[in-house]
Design a protein around this motif. Structure first.
Motif, PDB file in Angstrom:
ATOM      1  N   ALA A 109      27.225   0.274  -7.146  1.00  0.00           N
ATOM      2  CA  ALA A 109      25.792   0.202  -6.880  1.00  0.00           C
ATOM      3  C   ALA A 109      25.444  -1.230  -6.525  1.00  0.00           C
ATOM      4  O   ALA A 109      25.693  -2.153  -7.308  1.00  0.00           O
ATOM      5  N   ALA A 110      24.909  -1.416  -5.336  1.00  0.00           N
ATOM      6  CA  ALA A 110      24.499  -2.741  -4.863  1.00  0.00           C
ATOM      7  C   ALA A 110      23.491  -2.546  -3.746  1.00  0.00           C
ATOM      8  O   ALA A 110      23.424  -1.471  -3.128  1.00  0.00           O
ATOM      9  N   ASP A 111      22.735  -3.572  -3.475  1.00  0.00           N
ATOM     10  CA  ASP A 111      21.757  -3.522  -2.391  1.00  0.00           C
ATOM     11  C   ASP A 111      22.495  -3.781  -1.080  1.00  0.00           C
ATOM     12  O   ASP A 111      22.627  -4.913  -0.631  1.00  0.00           O
ATOM     13  N   LEU A 112      22.959  -2.721  -0.460  1.00  0.00           N
ATOM     14  CA  LEU A 112      23.768  -2.857   0.748  1.00  0.00           C
ATOM     15  C   LEU A 112      22.940  -2.937   2.020  1.00  0.00           C
ATOM     16  O   LEU A 112      23.477  -3.287   3.076  1.00  0.00           O
ATOM     17  N   ASP A 113      21.659  -2.611   1.949  1.00  0.00           N
ATOM     18  CA  ASP A 113      20.831  -2.716   3.150  1.00  0.00           C
ATOM     19  C   ASP A 113      19.832  -3.864   3.099  1.00  0.00           C
ATOM     20  O   ASP A 113      19.004  -4.015   4.001  1.00  0.00           O
ATOM     21  N   GLY A 114      19.906  -4.683   2.047  1.00  0.00           N
ATOM     22  CA  GLY A 114      19.130  -5.912   2.010  1.00  0.00           C
ATOM     23  C   GLY A 114      17.639  -5.746   1.795  1.00  0.00           C
ATOM     24  O   GLY A 114      16.868  -6.672   2.091  1.00  0.00           O
ATOM     25  N   ASP A 115      17.214  -4.610   1.226  1.00  0.00           N
ATOM     26  CA  ASP A 115      15.783  -4.405   1.020  1.00  0.00           C
ATOM     27  C   ASP A 115      15.335  -4.686  -0.403  1.00  0.00           C
ATOM     28  O   ASP A 115      14.175  -4.455  -0.755  1.00  0.00           O
ATOM     29  N   GLY A 116      16.258  -5.170  -1.249  1.00  0.00           N
ATOM     30  CA  GLY A 116      15.898  -5.521  -2.616  1.00  0.00           C
ATOM     31  C   GLY A 116      16.007  -4.397  -3.620  1.00  0.00           C
ATOM     32  O   GLY A 116      15.688  -4.599  -4.800  1.00  0.00           O
ATOM     33  N   TRP A 117      16.488  -3.227  -3.191  1.00  0.00           N
ATOM     34  CA  TRP A 117      16.637  -2.079  -4.089  1.00  0.00           C
ATOM     35  C   TRP A 117      18.093  -1.628  -4.087  1.00  0.00           C
ATOM     36  O   TRP A 117      18.727  -1.590  -3.025  1.00  0.00           O
ATOM     37  N   PRO A 118      18.642  -1.255  -5.245  1.00  0.00           N
ATOM     38  CA  PRO A 118      20.067  -0.909  -5.295  1.00  0.00           C
ATOM     39  C   PRO A 118      20.368   0.449  -4.662  1.00  0.00           C
ATOM     40  O   PRO A 118      19.680   1.439  -4.919  1.00  0.00           O
ATOM     41  N   PHE A 166      24.298   6.490  -0.562  1.00  0.00           N
ATOM     42  CA  PHE A 166      22.976   6.942  -0.967  1.00  0.00           C
ATOM     43  C   PHE A 166      22.005   5.764  -0.856  1.00  0.00           C
ATOM     44  O   PHE A 166      22.037   4.844  -1.673  1.00  0.00           O
ATOM     45  N   ARG A 167      21.147   5.809   0.157  1.00  0.00           N
ATOM     46  CA  ARG A 167      20.162   4.741   0.352  1.00  0.00           C
ATOM     47  C   ARG A 167      18.963   4.986  -0.548  1.00  0.00           C
ATOM     48  O   ARG A 167      18.416   6.087  -0.620  1.00  0.00           O
ATOM     49  N   ASN A 168      18.550   3.930  -1.254  1.00  0.00           N
ATOM     50  CA  ASN A 168      17.423   3.997  -2.168  1.00  0.00           C
ATOM     51  C   ASN A 168      16.120   4.015  -1.372  1.00  0.00           C
ATOM     52  O   ASN A 168      15.842   3.098  -0.581  1.00  0.00           O
ATOM     53  N   ASN A 169      15.323   5.053  -1.584  1.00  0.00           N
ATOM     54  CA  ASN A 169      14.050   5.199  -0.862  1.00  0.00           C
ATOM     55  C   ASN A 169      12.870   4.542  -1.564  1.00  0.00           C
ATOM     56  O   ASN A 169      11.726   4.662  -1.093  1.00  0.00           O
ATOM     57  N   HIS A 170      13.098   3.878  -2.701  1.00  0.00           N
ATOM     58  CA  HIS A 170      12.076   3.130  -3.452  1.00  0.00           C
ATOM     59  C   HIS A 170      11.093   4.029  -4.189  1.00  0.00           C
ATOM     60  O   HIS A 170      10.133   3.516  -4.778  1.00  0.00           O
ATOM     61  N   ASP A 171      11.304   5.338  -4.164  1.00  0.00           N
ATOM     62  CA  ASP A 171      10.349   6.251  -4.796  1.00  0.00           C
ATOM     63  C   ASP A 171      11.042   7.200  -5.776  1.00  0.00           C
ATOM     64  O   ASP A 171      10.515   8.262  -6.092  1.00  0.00           O
ATOM     65  N   GLY A 172      12.236   6.814  -6.211  1.00  0.00           N
ATOM     66  CA  GLY A 172      12.993   7.673  -7.109  1.00  0.00           C
ATOM     67  C   GLY A 172      13.899   8.650  -6.404  1.00  0.00           C
ATOM     68  O   GLY A 172      14.571   9.455  -7.068  1.00  0.00           O
ATOM     69  N   THR A 173      13.941   8.599  -5.074  1.00  0.00           N
ATOM     70  CA  THR A 173      14.817   9.487  -4.320  1.00  0.00           C
ATOM     71  C   THR A 173      15.798   8.668  -3.482  1.00  0.00           C
ATOM     72  O   THR A 173      15.597   7.479  -3.240  1.00  0.00           O
ATOM     73  N   PHE A 174      16.857   9.352  -3.052  1.00  0.00           N
ATOM     74  CA  PHE A 174      17.902   8.733  -2.230  1.00  0.00           C
ATOM     75  C   PHE A 174      18.173   9.601  -1.014  1.00  0.00           C
ATOM     76  O   PHE A 174      18.033  10.832  -1.069  1.00  0.00           O
ATOM     77  N   SER A 175      18.578   8.961   0.078  1.00  0.00           N
ATOM     78  CA  SER A 175      18.996   9.668   1.288  1.00  0.00           C
ATOM     79  C   SER A 175      20.453   9.336   1.562  1.00  0.00           C
ATOM     80  O   SER A 175      20.832   8.155   1.561  1.00  0.00           O
TER      81      SER A 175
END
Length: 574
Positions: A276-285, A299-308
Motif C-alpha cells: 500500500a503506497a500512494d502510487l498516483d501522487g494524489d496523497g491517498w494510499p 486498486f486506486r483510492n477514490n478518496h471516498d472509501g471506495t477503490f477502482s
C-alpha cells in the motif's frame, strides 16, 4: 488504447497447461561487466548470529499440494523499541503430526551481531500453515504489532510491551463469522489508512480458492505438470482467490468493508504480495497486489472509501507484451532517483522479472529489456528489494530464488530445487548489470529454496543487510561488509495526527543532483516486511534536504546538515 491492446493480446494467448505462467523467453545477451568497482561483499552469518532453527514447511520430497511450497514471510522489526531490528519468521508445518520445532520463530537482537531465540515466551509460537506478515502499530500505542496470514485463520498479534504478544484477531473482528466451508488460503496483507482518519485499516488477499478435498494429485490434470513432469496442481486450473478490506473503528475493532469499497469485487486473480503506497501522487494510499499467472491488480483510492481497479490502465497489470506473468514478490523504490516511485516484480523461470518505471500520476512503463535485467531468466524468484547496497545513491535490485516444485530436479536438472540469490547493480541512466560471487561476495554462490527476504541494517553499521526465509532449511542472514566512503542517511518517522508508525508516508531526500523517494510500507518483498527505518545512500554528498508527506497529507521539510546518522522525525501536531 493500452487497454484495447492488452485485451486483444490476452484473448490471443492460448491457455497453457502448466501450473504457473511463463513465457518461455530466452535471456538477453549478457554484456561484458563494466569493471566499475563494487565495494559491497555479502556474507552469510546466520549460523554465527544464532539463526540456527530450520524453517519447516511441507514435505521435503513427494510433495502433493502446492500449499506445501508457497510460504515464506520474514520481518525485520524493532518490537521492543531498543533501536536494533529483531527478526520474525513465519512458520509452517507438515501434514500429519507436526514435527518438533514447527511454527513461527522470533529472534531478539543482542546488539552485538547475534540474536537470541525468544519464541517460547513471546506468544508467537503457533504451529500452522503460515503465509506472510504485515507489521504496523495498529493501535497507536508506540509498539509494533504483527498481522500474520495463514492457510486457515489469520492472527493479529498485539504487542504487550513486555516482549510478549497476544492474538486478538477474533476479538478485533478479523475472523470471518460464520466460518467458511473450507479454510481460506490467505496470502499477502498490508496495513494502510485508506480514509486518512489516523487509524490503520487492513487489506488481505487470498491466493487460491483452495478446497483440499477437491484438489487433484500431481499428474491428474493438465495443470498438474510442468514441462511434462508431474507437479502439485495450481494455480492454473484452480479457482482464483478474493480480497478483503477491513476498516478500523474508533474502538480498535474492524468492520469488513470489502463489498462497499469495491475491493471484494475483484475475483479474477491469484493474489500474493500486497503493498500500500500512494502510487498516483494524489496523497491517498493505493493498493497494488502481485498476482500469480493472472493480471496483477492496482486498486486506486477514490478518496471516498471506495477503490477502482486500474491495473491495465496504469501499465502494471501485465508486461510490455500484454501478457500475464507469475507475479510473486514486489520491491517499491526509486531506482533512477527522480522522485517518483518505481516497481520491480519477480516471476517464474523462463521469464523475465519486470521493472516498471514510474512516469508520474500513477502511470508506468515496462523497461525490463532496456534496463539489462532481462539477461537472467533461469530461476524462479520470490522476495525482492531495491536496496542501495553500496550507498552510492542509486538503489540496486536484489532477489532470492527457489523452485516451487522440489521434486522435479531429478527429471529437469536445469531447474534445481535450490537456487542462488541474484544481484543487479545499478549503473545509472536506467541500466543494471548482474554481479556474481567474484564481485559481490560468497553469499551469491549459495543455493537455497528461498521465499521471503527482508532488508534492514541489523547491526546498525550504516549499510543494508538481508535476511532470507529458506524452505526446510535454516535461514540466511547476508551481512553487508561495505568498504566505501559513500555516505548514508536513515529516516525514522513517528506519526501524531497520522498513524504512529507513519505507514503510508513518503520521504523524498535530495542530495547532489538526485531526488530519491521511498515509502513507509507494511509489507513488501514476498509477503515480508522491511525495517521501517528508511535507508538512503547519498554517494559523496555530505548534506541533504528532506521532504515528508505524512499519511494524513501534511507536508514538512527538514534539512540534514550532518549525514551518516539516523534522523528521527515526529509529525507536527498541527
Amino acid at each position: 488504447m493500452r487497454l484495447l491492446i492488452a485485451v486483444f493480446l490476452l484473448s490471443a494467448v492460448p491457455s497453457l497447461p502448466q501450473g504457473m505462467a511463463s513465457r518461455g523467453v530466452k535471456p538477453q545477451p549478457r554484456p561484458k561487466l563494466s569493471g566499475k568497482p563494487w565495494p559491497s561483499s555479502l556474507v552469510n552469518v546466520a549460523s554465527k548470529a544464532g539463526l540456527t532453527h530450520t524453517q519447516i514447511y511441507g514435505a521435503e520430497r513427494d510433495v502433493q499440494y502446492v500449499s506445501e511450497t508457497s510460504s515464506g514471510g520474514v520481518a525485520f522489526l524493532d518490537y521492543d523499541n531498543d533501536g536494533f531490528p529483531d527478526i520474525f519468521f513465519v512458520g509452517g508445518t507438515r501434514f500429519g503430526t507436526p514435527p518438533p520445532g514447527a511454527g513461527n520463530r522470533l529472534y531478539h537482537n543482542n546488539h552485538d551481531g547475534t540474536f537470541t531465540d525468544v519464541t517460547a515466551k513471546s506468544g508467537l509460537a503457533r504451529v500452522g500453515w503460515g503465509q506472510g506478515v504485515a507489521v504496523a502499530d495498529y493501535d497507536n500505542d508506540g509498539y509494533l504489532d504483527l498481522f500474520v496470514t495463514y492457510w486457515g485463520e489469520n492472527a493479529l498479534y498485539r504487542n504487550n510491551h513486555d516482549g510478549t504478544f497476544t492474538d486478538v484477531a477474533r476479538k478485533a473482528g478479523l475472523i470471518p463469522e460464520p466460518a467458511p466451508a473450507y479454510p481460506y488460503w490467505y496470502a499477502g496483507a498490508t496495513w494502510l489508512d485508506y480514509d486518512r482518519d489516523g487509524r490503520l485499516d487492513l487489506f488481505v488477499a487470498t491466493y487460491i480458492d483452495f478446497d483440499l478435498t477437491k484438489i487433484p494429485k500431481p499428474g491428474q490434470s493438465a495443470s498438474c505438470n510442468w514441462k511434462g513432469v508431474m507437479t502439485p496442481c495450481g494455480p492454473r486450473g484452480l479457482k482464483t482467490g478474493r480480497q478483503f478490506l477491513y476498516h478500523q473503528k474508533p474502538d480498535g475493532t474492524f468492520e469488513d468493508v470489502s463489498q462497499r469499497s469495491g475491493i471484494g469485487r475483484a475475483r479474477s486473480s491469484f493474489g500474493l504480495t500486497a503493498i500500500a503506497a500512494d502510487l498516483d501522487g494524489d496523497g491517498w494510499p493505493d493498493i497494488y497486489l502481485a498476482c500469480d499467472s493472472t493480471p496483477s491488480l492496482f486498486f486506486r483510492n477514490n478518496h471516498d472509501g471506495t477503490f477502482s481497479e486500474e491495473g491495465i490502465e496504469r501499465g502494471i497489470a501485465l508486461n510490455d507484451d500484454g501478457m500475464e506473468q507469475a507475479g510473486m514478490g514486489l520491491a517499491i523504490g526509486d531506482f533512477n532517483a527522480d522522485g517518483i516511485l518505481d516497481i520491480f516484480k519477480t516471476h517464474f523461470a523462463d521469464d523475465t522479472h519486470i521493472l516498471y518505471e514510474g512516469l508520474g500520476k500513477g502511470q508506468y512503463r515496462d523497461i525490463t529489456q532496456s534496463s539489462g535485467i532481462g539477461v537472467e531468466t533461469r530461476f524462479i524468484a520470490w522476495g525482492a528489494g531495491m536496496p542501495d547496497l553500496d550507498n552510492d545513491g542509486l538503489p540496486d535490485l536484489f532477489l532470492v530464488t527457489g523452485n516451487v516444485y522440489p521434486d522435479t530436479e531429478r527429471d529437469l536438472p536445469a531447474y534445481p530445487s535450490r537456487m542462488p540469490p541474484l544481484l543487479f547493480r545499478n549503473l545509472g541512466a536506467g541500466r543494471f548489470e548482474q554481479l556474481f560471487a567474484a564481485q559481490a561476495g560468497p553469499a551469491m554462490d549459495e543455493v537455497h529454496s528461498s521465499r521471503g527476504a527482508a532488508f534492514g541494517d541489523f547491526d546498525n553499521d550504516g549499510d543494508l543487510d538481508v535476511v532470507v526465509w529458506n524452505r526446510n532449511e535454516t535461514p540466511a542472514l547476508y551481512r553487508n561488509d561495505l568498504k566505501s566512503t559513500n555516505h548514508w542517511l536513515k529516516v525514522k518517522l513517528e506519526g501524531t495526527v497520522s498513524n504512529r508508525a507513519a505507514i503510508g508516508a513518503q520521504v523524498t531526500v535530495e542530495y547532489g543532483d538526485r531526488k530519491q523517494v521511498q515509502a513507509v510500507l507494511s509489507q513488501a518483498s514476498f509477503t515480508s516486511h522491511n525495517d521501517l527505518r528508511l535507508h538512503f545512500g547519498l554517494g559523496a554528498s555530505t548534506q541533504a534536504a528532506i521532504t515528508i508527506r505524512w499519511p494524513n497529507g501534511q507536508i514538512t521539510r527538514h534539512a540534514a546538515k550532518e549525514v551518516d546518522k539516523l534522523l528521527q522525525i515526529k509529525e507536527p501536531a498541527n
